[in-house]
Design a protein around this motif. Structure first.
Motif, short mmCIF file in Angstrom:
data_model
loop_
_atom_site.label_atom_id
_atom_site.label_comp_id
_atom_site.label_asym_id
_atom_site.label_seq_id
_atom_site.Cartn_x
_atom_site.Cartn_y
_atom_site.Cartn_z
N PRO A 3 1.17 -1.56 -0.10
CA PRO A 3 0.15 0.25 -0.06
C PRO A 3 1.17 1.27 -0.25
N GLU A 4 0.53 2.45 -0.61
CA GLU A 4 1.35 3.20 -0.78
C GLU A 4 1.37 4.12 0.46
N GLY A 5 0.00 4.57 0.81
CA GLY A 5 -0.42 5.20 2.36
C GLY A 5 0.25 4.16 3.40
N ARG A 6 0.14 5.26 4.78
CA ARG A 6 1.00 4.04 6.05
C ARG A 6 -0.56 3.13 6.47
N ALA A 7 -2.03 3.55 6.07
CA ALA A 7 -2.61 3.10 6.09
C ALA A 7 -2.70 0.87 6.06
N GLY A 47 6.37 -0.03 7.20
CA GLY A 47 5.28 -0.16 6.48
C GLY A 47 4.52 -1.23 6.39
N TRP A 77 -5.63 -0.94 -7.03
CA TRP A 77 -6.21 -0.04 -5.77
C TRP A 77 -6.95 -0.60 -5.16
N LEU A 137 -7.40 3.31 -2.45
CA LEU A 137 -6.08 3.95 -2.05
C LEU A 137 -4.93 3.04 -2.62
N PHE A 148 -0.70 3.34 12.92
CA PHE A 148 -1.25 4.25 11.57
C PHE A 148 -2.93 5.19 12.69
N GLU A 194 -6.57 7.82 11.48
CA GLU A 194 -6.60 8.34 10.26
C GLU A 194 -8.09 9.76 11.58
N ASP A 236 1.79 11.51 12.09
CA ASP A 236 3.20 11.38 12.15
C ASP A 236 3.68 10.64 12.98
#
Lengths: 379, 119
Positions: free
Chosen positions: A300-304, A336, A355, A363, B34, B36, B79
């Protein structure tokens, strides 16, 4: 200990886990430690940096003792797996896959040639199934003997050799996938140089009555921390290793799962012992032509984190899913989120952007080569 | 400080309420990786899922404890999600809400009541 673990089977190290402050959870009918006070993240990182001790006594240890000769047993076991059993030297272990008539995977396992018998280690959740399956198919050639009075410990990490050699000096000479039996202070130990973390390490079968004493001796080494099932899962995921019932099951073939390395040449088309296993038609055809879907690594490119069940799509707008994630979470060593899942073969090339749909939002994820974290086996 | 059955703490600062998760919740979550956060100025209703917390083990939600407007969020958590484990009842607050009527907070547990609730 909470109520939900009252009805569960207890492993020989149960009291030691409680003493060490483990959080016990139900897993495949057993009360097992999911984490210790160190926590999943630090346990994971400790195992990669030094050494971790895992209790995997819930797994099935099964001896197949030939009624006449090993050759007949090996041939009979080859009729259940697309894997070469014949020719595995004494003192060596191999990864195996029980398949069904459709080419799906009934279980994955380790089997070792211990001279006058084979020792299998099978998944906890598939233990009863596998024993029944083996009894149904092998009873003419072998006794199927589940070993219920032994614990199974895994010592994993770069310091595992040094720690185990402190108790069992002969362990130092073992290579990846060697097995050895040894009489020790702790009774007869059955040791293999293997594991489920991507690190160098050992799995050690020890009599139940001396298991706690043996575990305490390993934990006494300053390099060693106890590691729970939580970190075991993140370690194997980073190593790109399949978890049965998640990444592989009766509906996935070894070729779709990217486990073709486990199918030796002798069992393939034009091999010395071609086919002759359940699902051979499908599996051999897929080996020739490729499978329509493939297990891949996904970043996944994000952090979730994207977890099991997350649907995969070829674009942010696509109307139909192309696959799903079968294992996913946060990779502490990667720093990550990491995941594995099945996608169409034409979208399985590393670098392909897909995605994943998380809480209604799509995402980006990138197909990538496995493992996520380099393996560190002692070949 | 007030506490909810969902293991959130609520602290009144003037006319806003600061919301976070309790020590107990943070321990149960395990290592948080994580976070949100909600949009500022979002109007939320009690029970709405306003934050996502992902730990190494699993995803969980923070529910809006009361009706109100989100007026500030703690970007430091985005962060450094590990802050949730390090200081759940201090620096790791999640968001601040403006309420029409602060008296709704009277319904929530006191610290002693929350301790009894945990058992």
């Amino acid at each position: 200990m909470t109520d939900e673990t009252q009805e569960l089977e207890r492993v020989p190290l149960h009291s030691l886990h409680i003493e060490l402050g483990a959080r016990m959870v139900p897993f495949a009918g057993y009360a097992m430690p999911v984490q210790y006070p160190l926590g999943v993240m630090k346990e994971h990182l400790h195992c990669r940096a030094r050494a971790g001790l895992f209790d995997v006594s819930h797994m099935g240890q099964v001896i197949l003792r030939p009624r006449s000769d090993m050759a007949a047993l090996e041939a009979a076991l080859e009729a259940l797996m697309p894997v070469a059993v014949t020719g595995l030297p004494e003192g060596r272990q191999r990864y195996g896959l029980l398949t069904n008539a459709q080419g799906g995977i009934l279980d994955d396992l380790m089997f070792a040639n211990r001279g006058d018998h084979l020792l299998l280690v099978v998944n906890a959740a598939r233990k009863a199934h596998d024993i029944a399956h083996l009894q149904a198919h092998l009873t003419d050639v072998a006794e199927v003997l589940p070993q219920t009075d032994r614990a199974l410990l895994a010592l994993q990490g770069p310091k595992a050799e040094r720690v185990l050699a402190g108790l069992v000096p002969d362990a130092r000479a073992m290579r990846f996938m060697d097995v050895m039996s040894l009489d020790t202070l702790y009774g007869p130990l059955w040791i293999s140089r293997s594991g489920y973390t991507g690190e160098d390490g050992f799995e050690i079968s020890v009599p139940a009555q001396s298991a706690t004493e043996f575990a305490r001796a390993l934990l006494a080494a300053p390099e060693v921390e106890p590691i729970g099932l939580g970190a075991r899962d993140s370690l194997r995921l980073e190593a790109g290793l399949c978890l049965y019932g998640h990444d592989i099951d009766e509906t996935t073939t070894p070729v779709e799962a990217g486990l073709t390395w486990a199918i030796q040449k002798a069992r393939r088309t034009s091999g010395a012992r071609e086919g002759g296993f359940p699902g051979a038609e499908t599996i051999l055809a897929q080996l020739e032509a490729g499978a329509g879907t493939r297990r891949v690594g996904l970043r996944p490119e994000g952090r979730a984190p994207m977890r099991e069940g997350t649907t995969l799509w070829s674009s942010a707008e696509a109307g139909e899913t192309i696959g799903r994630i079968t294992s996913g979470g946060f990779g502490p060593s990667v720093g990550g989120p990491v995941a594995m899942g099945y996608v169409p073969a034409n979208q399985a090339t590393p670098g392909t952007r897909l995605w994943g749909e998380l809480r209604g939002k799509r995402l980006p994820v990138t197909v990538c080569a496995l493992p996520f974290h380099p393996t560190n086996y002692k070949r | 400080m007030k506490y909810t059955e969902e293991h959130e703490w609520l602290r009144v600062e003037g006319d806003v309420v600061v919301v976070g998760v309790t020590d107990h919740a943070a321990e149960q979550l395990g290592d948080v990786v994580f976070v949100e956060l909600p949009e500022i100025e979002a109007q939320v209703a009690k029970g709405d899922e306003v934050c996502v917390i992902e730990s190494v083990k699993a995803a969980s939600d923070i529910l809006a404890p009361v009706d109100g407007e989100i007026v500030e969020v703690n970007e430091a958590l985005v962060d450094n999600p590990a802050l949730v484990n390090e200081d759940p009842q201090g620096d790791a607050w999640f968001f601040k809400m403006k309420l029409d009527d602060l008296s709704v907070l009277d319904d929530f547990m006191t610290e002693d009541e929350y301790k009894d609730f945990l058992g």
